[in-house]
Design an enzyme around this catalytic site. Structure first.
Site, short mmCIF file in Angstrom:
data_model
loop_
_atom_site.label_atom_id
_atom_site.label_comp_id
_atom_site.label_asym_id
_atom_site.label_seq_id
_atom_site.Cartn_x
_atom_site.Cartn_y
_atom_site.Cartn_z
N LYS A 1 -8.66 95.33 -30.99
CA LYS A 1 -9.13 94.29 -30.05
C LYS A 1 -7.97 93.85 -29.17
CE LYS A 1 -12.35 90.36 -30.02
NZ LYS A 1 -13.37 90.89 -29.13
N GLU B 1 -20.72 101.44 -26.64
CA GLU B 1 -21.08 100.04 -26.89
C GLU B 1 -21.28 99.41 -25.53
OE1 GLU B 1 -17.68 97.94 -28.67
OE2 GLU B 1 -16.36 99.40 -27.76
N TYR C 1 -6.46 89.93 -29.37
CA TYR C 1 -7.13 88.64 -29.38
C TYR C 1 -8.30 88.64 -30.35
CZ TYR C 1 -11.10 90.42 -26.61
OH TYR C 1 -12.21 91.10 -26.20
N LEU D 1 -15.40 98.96 -30.79
CA LEU D 1 -14.85 97.83 -31.53
C LEU D 1 -15.81 97.53 -32.69
CD1 LEU D 1 -12.61 95.59 -31.48
CD2 LEU D 1 -14.41 94.10 -30.64
N1 PDD Z 1 -16.31 90.50 -27.39
N2 PDD Z 1 -17.45 95.33 -28.37
C1 PDD Z 1 -16.58 94.80 -27.47
C2 PDD Z 1 -15.95 95.71 -26.48
C3 PDD Z 1 -16.30 93.42 -27.51
O1 PDD Z 1 -15.42 92.90 -26.62
C4 PDD Z 1 -16.95 92.60 -28.46
C5 PDD Z 1 -16.66 91.13 -28.56
C6 PDD Z 1 -17.86 93.20 -29.36
C7 PDD Z 1 -18.57 92.39 -30.41
O2 PDD Z 1 -17.69 91.94 -31.42
P1 PDD Z 1 -17.99 90.61 -32.25
O3 PDD Z 1 -19.36 90.75 -32.81
O4 PDD Z 1 -16.94 90.60 -33.28
O5 PDD Z 1 -17.90 89.47 -31.25
C8 PDD Z 1 -18.06 94.55 -29.29
C9 PDD Z 1 -15.83 89.14 -27.43
C10 PDD Z 1 -16.84 88.17 -27.87
C11 PDD Z 1 -15.15 88.81 -26.11
O6 PDD Z 1 -14.41 89.66 -25.64
O7 PDD Z 1 -15.33 87.71 -25.59
#
Ligand code: PDD
Length: 291
Positions: A147, A180, A33, A205
């Site tokens: 992801k 993270e 996703y 991620l």
């Molecule tokens: N989450 N790490 C994890 C495990 C994440 O699920 C996300 C993002 C990030 C940050 O990635 P980005 O800056 O590209 O949003 C880091 C999204 C927003 C979600 O699952 O809703």
């Protein structure tokens, strides 16, 4: 106005949107996703999100369901039909529908779903006050760089955070090092003002916001160190913050029982967050909704 979702080639009422019970995303979490922000009608870091989506699919050997231009077209249409000026778009692609069997099915097209939702980020008071984190063991698999929709450990960690009235769970490996957070990247600021975040690898991620913040920090002349840090180092850090598509750069003022700095958002993250808003305001990409 009715919410509209895109499901495998059709725009349908959100309340009627459905995929088959033998979708491999449902049965095996065999899919990926993306979440992209829409700010003032424009997608934020759109190329970065499509790059990561393509990479996630490649790593899992799932075909792109359409060209990038096609993805853009559908995403734009979903945003337009839902009249989202500030919000998020959610894109999910799975290996498709096939009788349940572990190996990849042959000649099965991937499933694709897109939805859009109003509302982006927390209320300004949240960032002004700063948020708290709980620490939680990182029990995820070895390919966190992909992801995938396989988010059960993340869900359990986030639930633990919510039950303790915390904003996020900061995930810690058996070696005591932070990877993270459950849905965001983790950062600290050292006593001498360097920004530290874990380097890209299979352990985290690669956040699109993380990358953008590194560029903005560089432009501000801040030192960025991509290295691992421990939970203890985070608790003793001058500042801590988390980053994601919907939290931008969110100041952290507490981890477990440890107060960070003086208990208020630090100057470096406050400035970086402001620069992120400048970046959002300056976006010149295509307008997907509004004028
Ligand atoms: N989450 N790490 C994890 C495990 C994440 O699920 C996300 C993002 C990030 C940050 O990635 P980005 O800056 O590209 O949003 C880091 C999204 C927003 C979600 O699952 O809703």
């Amino acid at each position: 106005m009715s919410r509209i979702a895109y499901v495998n080639g059709q725009y349908v009422l959100h309340r009627d949107a459905a995929v088959h019970i033998e979708d491999r995303g449902y049965q095996f979490s065999d899919g990926i996703y993306e979440v992209t922000a829409i700010y003032k009608g424009r997608p934020v870091d759109n190329d970065g999100h499509w790059d990561r989506l393509e990479r996630s699919l490649r790593e899992l050997r799932i075909d792109m369901p359409m060209t990038r231009g096609g993805l853009d077209l559908v995403a734009r249409e979903v945003v337009r039909r839902n009249r989202v000026r500030n919000g998020i778009i959610y894109i999910q692609i799975t290996r498709g529908v096939s009788p349940r069997n572990h190996p990849f099915p042959k000649d099965t097209p991937p499933s694709i779903v897109m939805t859009a939702r109003h509302g982006l980020g927390s209320k300004p008071e949240v960032a002004a006050k700063g948020v708290s984190l709980i620490s939680h063991p990182d029990i995820r698999w070895g390919r966190r760089d992909i992801k995938t929709v396989s988010l059960l450990p993340n869900v359990l960690a986030k639930q633990a955070a919510y039950e303790q009235h915390a904003y996020e769970a900061i995930l810690v490996g058996p070696d005591g090092m932070v990877s993270e957070c459950s849905s965001s990247n983790a950062w600290i600021v050292t006593k001498d003002g360097a920004l530290v975040t874990r380097p890209l690898s299979n352990d985290i991620l690669g956040g699109i916001t993380r990358k953008r913040l590194i560029d903005l920090a560089d432009a501000e002349g801040l030192r960025v160190e991509e290295r691992s840090f421990s939970l203890d180092e985070a608790k003793a850090a001058r500042e801590v913050f988390v980053s994601s598509t919907s939290s931008f750069a969110m100041p952290v003022v507490r981890i477990d029982d440890s107060v960070i700095g003086n208990g208020h958002p630090g100057s470096i993250v406050t400035n970086l967050r402001a620069r992120y808003f400048d970046f959002l305001e300056s976006a010149s990409g295509p307008l997907w909704y509004g004028h």
